[in-house]
Design a protein around this motif. Structure first.
Motif, PDB file in Angstrom:
ATOM      1  N   ARG A 228       0.842  -1.217   0.000  1.00 39.32           N
ATOM      2  CA  ARG A 228       0.000   0.000   0.000  1.00 39.32           C
ATOM      3  C   ARG A 228       0.868   1.254   0.000  1.00 39.32           C
ATOM      4  O   ARG A 228       0.534   2.248  -0.632  1.00 39.32           O
ATOM      5  CB  ARG A 228      -0.949  -0.011   1.205  1.00 39.32           C
ATOM      6  N   ALA A 229       2.004   1.180   0.679  1.00 38.46           N
ATOM      7  CA  ALA A 229       2.907   2.336   0.718  1.00 38.46           C
ATOM      8  C   ALA A 229       3.463   2.652  -0.672  1.00 38.46           C
ATOM      9  O   ALA A 229       3.844   3.787  -0.969  1.00 38.46           O
ATOM     10  CB  ALA A 229       4.051   2.073   1.697  1.00 38.46           C
ATOM     11  N   LEU A 230       3.488   1.640  -1.548  1.00 38.83           N
ATOM     12  CA  LEU A 230       3.940   1.855  -2.933  1.00 38.83           C
ATOM     13  C   LEU A 230       2.773   2.279  -3.833  1.00 38.83           C
ATOM     14  O   LEU A 230       2.925   2.398  -5.046  1.00 38.83           O
ATOM     15  CB  LEU A 230       4.564   0.572  -3.493  1.00 38.83           C
ATOM     16  N   GLY A 231       1.586   2.414  -3.240  1.00 32.87           N
ATOM     17  CA  GLY A 231       0.418   2.842  -4.013  1.00 32.87           C
ATOM     18  C   GLY A 231      -0.633   1.757  -4.193  1.00 32.87           C
ATOM     19  O   GLY A 231      -1.695   1.996  -4.750  1.00 32.87           O
ATOM     20  N   GLY A 232      -0.310   0.542  -3.739  1.00 32.75           N
ATOM     21  CA  GLY A 232      -1.246  -0.583  -3.905  1.00 32.75           C
ATOM     22  C   GLY A 232      -1.030  -1.259  -5.251  1.00 32.75           C
ATOM     23  O   GLY A 232      -0.767  -0.598  -6.263  1.00 32.75           O
ATOM     24  N   ALA A 233      -1.137  -2.582  -5.246  1.00 34.82           N
ATOM     25  CA  ALA A 233      -0.844  -3.344  -6.469  1.00 34.82           C
ATOM     26  C   ALA A 233      -2.069  -3.432  -7.371  1.00 34.82           C
ATOM     27  O   ALA A 233      -3.169  -3.677  -6.916  1.00 34.82           O
ATOM     28  CB  ALA A 233      -0.377  -4.757  -6.108  1.00 34.82           C
ATOM     29  N   ARG A 234      -1.854  -3.232  -8.650  1.00 31.88           N
ATOM     30  CA  ARG A 234      -2.915  -3.461  -9.638  1.00 31.88           C
ATOM     31  C   ARG A 234      -3.187  -4.950  -9.748  1.00 31.88           C
ATOM     32  O   ARG A 234      -4.303  -5.369 -10.040  1.00 31.88           O
ATOM     33  CB  ARG A 234      -2.466  -2.886 -10.986  1.00 31.88           C
ATOM     34  N   ALA A 235      -2.145  -5.725  -9.500  1.00 31.07           N
ATOM     35  CA  ALA A 235      -2.313  -7.181  -9.440  1.00 31.07           C
ATOM     36  C   ALA A 235      -1.241  -7.774  -8.540  1.00 31.07           C
ATOM     37  O   ALA A 235      -0.130  -7.250  -8.448  1.00 31.07           O
ATOM     38  CB  ALA A 235      -2.218  -7.797 -10.834  1.00 31.07           C
ATOM     39  N   ILE A 236      -1.635  -8.850  -7.868  1.00 32.78           N
ATOM     40  CA  ILE A 236      -0.668  -9.653  -7.115  1.00 32.78           C
ATOM     41  C   ILE A 236      -0.694 -11.040  -7.738  1.00 32.78           C
ATOM     42  O   ILE A 236      -1.751 -11.666  -7.818  1.00 32.78           O
ATOM     43  CB  ILE A 236      -1.048  -9.756  -5.619  1.00 32.78           C
ATOM     44  N   LEU A 237       0.458 -11.490  -8.216  1.00 31.19           N
ATOM     45  CA  LEU A 237       0.552 -12.841  -8.762  1.00 31.19           C
ATOM     46  C   LEU A 237       0.999 -13.746  -7.618  1.00 31.19           C
ATOM     47  O   LEU A 237       2.168 -13.723  -7.221  1.00 31.19           O
ATOM     48  CB  LEU A 237       1.550 -12.869  -9.923  1.00 31.19           C
ATOM     49  N   ALA A 238       0.036 -14.497  -7.071  1.00 25.78           N
ATOM     50  CA  ALA A 238       0.305 -15.282  -5.864  1.00 25.78           C
ATOM     51  C   ALA A 238       0.796 -16.670  -6.248  1.00 25.78           C
ATOM     52  O   ALA A 238       0.022 -17.542  -6.610  1.00 25.78           O
ATOM     53  CB  ALA A 238      -0.950 -15.368  -5.012  1.00 25.78           C
ATOM     54  N   THR A 239       2.120 -16.856  -6.188  1.00 27.35           N
ATOM     55  CA  THR A 239       2.715 -18.136  -6.615  1.00 27.35           C
ATOM     56  C   THR A 239       3.031 -19.034  -5.437  1.00 27.35           C
ATOM     57  O   THR A 239       3.480 -20.159  -5.639  1.00 27.35           O
ATOM     58  CB  THR A 239       4.021 -17.908  -7.407  1.00 27.35           C
TER      59      THR A 239
END
Ligand SMILES: [Zn+2]
Ligand SMILES: [Zn+2]
Length: 338
Positions: A228-239
Motif C-alpha cells: 500500500r505504501a507503494l500505491g497498492g498493487a494493480r495485481a498480485i501474482l500469488a505463486t
C-alpha cells in the motif's frame, strides 16, 4: 519389438520406478513424441502422492514436455514427423463442444483431465498426445532449458497478461521460486512495474537482476502495508503454496486490483470489505492451452526469458522429484532423456 522407458508411479504414494514397455502406436488424432526433456513440477505431486481422486496406476507424471513428433495417428492434420513440439498440462480440446465453440477450450466437455495425471506424461523416452495439445517450439529455444516454460512459464505469463495491469502499473510477484523467478521476468518484459515479495533478503539481488524494481521482505513487517505504501498493487501474482502467506498480502491490492491465484493452497480467507471498498477481486487462473503455450514460448524467445534449472537424467526422476519437493531447487528441476 521396439520399446520405450518411463519412470512411473506404480501405486498411489509409491516411489517412481523404471518401466520398459512396447512403444505405443498413436491412436486417432494422436501423435507419438520422442521426448527430449520434461520439467518436474509441484503439481506432479497429484500423481506421485495420489492426492487427486480418480488416477489410474501405474501412471507416468510430467506435463512440461519438449520433444519431436515421431509418428502420426489417423486423422492428424497440420503436423509432420520431425516437428519440435511441447506439451503442457492441457490434454487438448475437441473444438466442437459448446465450451470450445464459445472460446473456452481449456474447459472442453469432451477432452478432460491433465497430462501426466489422467494420461501418461513426459517422465519417459516417448509419450502419446492429442494433436490439439501440441505447441510449436521455436527452433532457437533450447529444448531442455525451455521445458519448464510449458507450465511454470505458461502459467505465469498467461496469468500476467490477463491480470488487468497495463504498462507501468504496479504488479507484485509473491514468491521468488520456480514460478516467481519466471513471473518477474515476464512482468518486467511486459512493461509492468515489478515488486518481488519473498521471505528474507536472500533472493533480493536475483529478483532485481531478473527485472524487479522493488523488493518486499515479508519477515520485515506487514507485506500488505508495504505494498500500500507503494500505491497498492494493480495485481498480485500469488505463486506461493501457503494460504496464510496469500492472506497476509491480499490487503496490498490497490483500487481495481486483482489477486491472481496460481498457487494451489485450498481454502483462502479474504476481507470482503476490502474487496468492496477497492472494487478488487480474487481470481484463479488455469495455466493455459496449447496455443497459450505457443505464445509463451515465442515471447520467451523474443524477450530472452529463461528458466533457471537443475538437470537430472530420466533414471533419477525420484531424486529430481524429491529435490523439487524440498523447495531448495534453484529454481526448476528438469529431466533430460538423452
Ligand atoms: Zn505444472
Ligand atoms: Zn471441446
Amino acid at each position: 519389438m521396439a520399446t520405450m522407458r518411463a519412470m512411473s508411479v506404480p501405486a498411489r504414494g509409491a516411489k517412481l520406478r523404471m518401466e520398459e514397455r512396447p512403444l505405443p502406436e498413436p491412436g486417432r488424432d494422436e501423435v507419438r513424441i520422442r521426448v527430449h526433456a520434461c520439467g518436474v513440477c509441484h503439481s506432479d505431486s497429484m500423481t506421485v502422492e495420489g492426492n487427486s481422486p480418480g488416477i489410474d496406476y501405474p501412471r507416468t507424471p510430467g506435463h512440461e514436455v519438449i520433444g519431436v513428433i515421431e509418428a502420426l495417428g489417423e486423422g492428424v492434420r497440420g503436423w509432420q514427423t520431425g516437428t519440435r513440439v511441447g506439451v503442457g498440462w492441457s490434454p487438448g480440446a475437441c473444438g466442437y463442444c459448446t465450451r470450445c465453440r464459445h472460446g473456452n477450450p481449456f474447459a472442453c466437455d469432451n477432452i478432460q483431465g491433465a497430462t501426466g495425471v489422467t494420461r501418461d506424461g513426459g517422465y519417459a523416452t516417448h509419450m502419446l498426445a492429442h494433436a490439439s495439445a501440441l505447441a510449436r517450439v521455436p527452433a532457437e529455444l533450447d529444448p531442455v532449458a525451455s521445458a519448464p516454460l510449458l507450465c511454470g512459464g505458461l502459467t505465469t505469463f498467461n496469468a500476467l497478461r490477463h491480470c488487468g495491469a497495463g504498462a507501468g502499473e504496479l504488479v507484485a510477484i509473491h514468491g521468488v521460486g520456480g514460478l516467481g523467478h519466471l513471473g518477474i521476468q515476464f512482468a518486467a518484459r511486459l512493461g509492468l512495474r515489478v515488486v518481488a515479495v519473498n521471505r528474507g533478503r536472500d533472493k533480493e539481488k536475483l529478483a532485481r537482476e531478473l527485472g524487479a524494481s522493488e523488493y518486499i521482505d515479508t519477515t520485515a513487517g506487514d507485506p500488505a502495508a508495504a505494498l500500500r505504501a507503494l500505491g497498492g498493487a494493480r495485481a498480485i501474482l500469488a505463486t506461493v503454496t501457503d494460504a496464510r502467506a496469500m492472506q497476509a498480502i491480499a490487503g496490498g491490492l490497490g483500487v481495481n486490483g486483482t489477486l491472481m491465484v496460481i498457487g494451489a493452497v485450498g481454502a483462502l480467507t479474504v476481507d470482503s470489505l476490502e474487496l468492496l471498498r477497492k472494487r478488487a477481486s480474487v481470481r484463479g487462473w488455469y495455466s493455459g492451452t496449447s496455443v497459450d503455450s505457443e505464445d509463451t514460448l515465442l515471447f520467451s524467445e523474443r524477450h530472452d526469458v529463461k528458466s533457471m534449472n537443475e538437470l537430472y537424467p530420466l533414471e533419477q526422476a525420484q531424486a529430481a522429484y524429491e529435490r523439487m519437493r524440498s523447495g531448495k531447487a534453484r529454481f526448476r528441476v528438469v529431466l533430460r532423456m538423452d
